[in-house]
Design a protein around this motif. Structure first.
Motif, short mmCIF file in Angstrom:
data_model
loop_
_atom_site.label_atom_id
_atom_site.label_comp_id
_atom_site.label_asym_id
_atom_site.label_seq_id
_atom_site.Cartn_x
_atom_site.Cartn_y
_atom_site.Cartn_z
N ALA A 84 0.90 -1.07 -0.23
CA ALA A 84 0.02 -0.06 -0.04
C ALA A 84 0.88 1.22 0.16
O ALA A 84 0.58 2.23 -0.62
CB ALA A 84 -1.05 0.10 1.14
N ALA A 85 2.14 1.26 0.71
CA ALA A 85 2.87 2.47 0.81
C ALA A 85 3.37 2.57 -0.56
O ALA A 85 3.57 3.77 -1.24
CB ALA A 85 3.87 2.33 1.95
N GLY A 86 3.80 1.62 -1.38
CA GLY A 86 4.17 1.77 -2.75
C GLY A 86 3.44 2.16 -3.82
O GLY A 86 3.71 2.91 -4.40
N ALA A 87 2.17 1.67 -3.70
CA ALA A 87 1.12 2.02 -4.48
C ALA A 87 0.96 3.51 -3.97
O ALA A 87 0.56 4.43 -5.10
CB ALA A 87 -0.29 1.23 -4.35
N GLY A 88 0.58 3.81 -2.92
CA GLY A 88 0.51 5.32 -2.43
C GLY A 88 1.49 6.07 -2.90
O GLY A 88 0.98 7.25 -3.37
N THR A 89 2.61 5.81 -2.56
CA THR A 89 3.94 6.73 -3.39
C THR A 89 3.73 6.71 -4.79
O THR A 89 3.83 7.92 -5.33
CB THR A 89 5.05 6.21 -2.89
OG1 THR A 89 5.14 5.87 -1.35
CG2 THR A 89 6.31 6.86 -3.39
N ALA A 90 3.48 5.91 -5.34
CA ALA A 90 3.41 5.89 -6.75
C ALA A 90 2.16 6.84 -7.37
O ALA A 90 2.36 7.81 -8.24
CB ALA A 90 3.13 4.57 -7.65
N MET A 91 1.03 6.77 -6.57
CA MET A 91 -0.07 7.46 -6.97
C MET A 91 0.14 8.96 -6.51
O MET A 91 -0.05 9.90 -7.48
CB MET A 91 -1.36 7.11 -6.15
CG MET A 91 -2.66 7.73 -6.66
SD MET A 91 -4.11 7.36 -5.74
CE MET A 91 -3.95 5.64 -5.25
N LEU A 92 0.96 9.26 -5.40
CA LEU A 92 1.17 10.68 -5.13
C LEU A 92 2.17 11.44 -6.10
O LEU A 92 2.17 12.51 -6.54
CB LEU A 92 1.66 10.66 -3.57
CG LEU A 92 0.61 10.49 -2.61
CD1 LEU A 92 1.40 10.21 -1.08
CD2 LEU A 92 -0.31 11.76 -2.32
N LEU A 93 3.09 10.58 -6.51
CA LEU A 93 4.16 10.85 -7.37
C LEU A 93 3.46 11.33 -8.80
O LEU A 93 3.81 12.21 -9.76
CB LEU A 93 5.16 10.04 -7.66
CG LEU A 93 6.26 9.93 -6.37
CD1 LEU A 93 7.05 8.88 -6.71
CD2 LEU A 93 6.71 11.34 -6.11
N LEU A 94 2.51 10.49 -9.28
CA LEU A 94 1.73 10.76 -10.49
C LEU A 94 0.68 12.10 -10.38
O LEU A 94 0.71 12.84 -11.25
CB LEU A 94 0.74 9.50 -10.83
CG LEU A 94 1.41 8.58 -11.30
CD1 LEU A 94 0.39 7.17 -11.47
CD2 LEU A 94 2.01 8.55 -12.59
N MET A 95 0.12 12.17 -9.06
CA MET A 95 -0.54 13.44 -8.95
C MET A 95 0.38 14.63 -8.81
O MET A 95 -0.07 15.86 -9.49
CB MET A 95 -1.43 13.28 -7.54
CG MET A 95 -2.37 12.21 -7.77
SD MET A 95 -2.98 11.80 -5.99
CE MET A 95 -3.89 13.17 -5.47
N TRP A 96 1.54 14.46 -8.45
CA TRP A 96 2.47 15.61 -8.27
C TRP A 96 2.82 16.14 -9.64
O TRP A 96 2.88 17.23 -10.16
CB TRP A 96 3.68 15.27 -7.53
CG TRP A 96 4.76 16.29 -7.62
CD1 TRP A 96 4.84 17.39 -6.94
CD2 TRP A 96 5.97 16.22 -8.44
NE1 TRP A 96 6.26 18.13 -7.44
CE2 TRP A 96 6.67 17.26 -8.11
CE3 TRP A 96 6.43 15.23 -9.29
CZ2 TRP A 96 7.96 17.46 -8.80
CZ3 TRP A 96 7.53 15.35 -9.80
CH2 TRP A 96 8.52 16.55 -9.79
N ALA A 97 3.11 14.93 -10.53
CA ALA A 97 3.48 15.18 -11.96
C ALA A 97 2.61 15.84 -12.66
O ALA A 97 2.60 16.67 -13.80
CB ALA A 97 3.95 13.94 -12.62
#
Length: 128
Positions: A84-97
């Motif tokens: 979940a932390a990995g998926a959340g990090t990926a999602m947050l980085l996509l939202m940032w980008a």
């Protein structure tokens, strides 16, 4: 002569984890990050007017994330804290980008800070 050490046990006979203040901080961070994701989901579902107007809410047939997620691809759903932390990090980085260029800060915004916290949780063994 061997020394016997008494350790606290639960009713199932499993040793309780020893806690220190940093464990409490990480627990609060986990709950806070979870709340951020839950709140975003609830606001988009019901259109409470904070980030999503009622007309664009999912419950009213709207699609509040169409423009935001356009072109970001599929997101993984994790089971377990590290996944979940990995998926959340990926999602947050996509939202940032998706928000580049940033209007309020040239580089660092809350998405990066939350991603750092999620990575810290995963590396600290949260959920064990």
């Amino acid at each position: 002569m061997a020394t016997t050490v008494n350790r606290p046990v639960t009713h199932a006979g499993v040793r309780k984890a020893e806690r220190n203040p940093v464990d409490h901080v990480w627990a609060i961070a986990r709950i806070a990050i979870g709340w951020v994701f839950l709140w975003a989901f609830l606001d988009k579902t019901f259109g409470w007017g904070f980030a999503t107007p009622a007309a664009k809410a999912w419950i009213n047939g709207g699609s509040p994330t169409t423009g935001f997620l356009k072109g970001t691809g599929e997101h993984a759903l994790g089971v377990g804290t590290r996944i979940a932390a990995g998926a959340g990090t990926a999602m947050l980085l996509l939202m940032w980008a998706a928000e580049l260029p940033l209007t309020t800060n040239p580089f660092l915004d809350e998405h990066i800070v939350y991603a750092i916290v999620l990575i810290g949780l995963a590396l600290a063994g949260a959920g064990t």
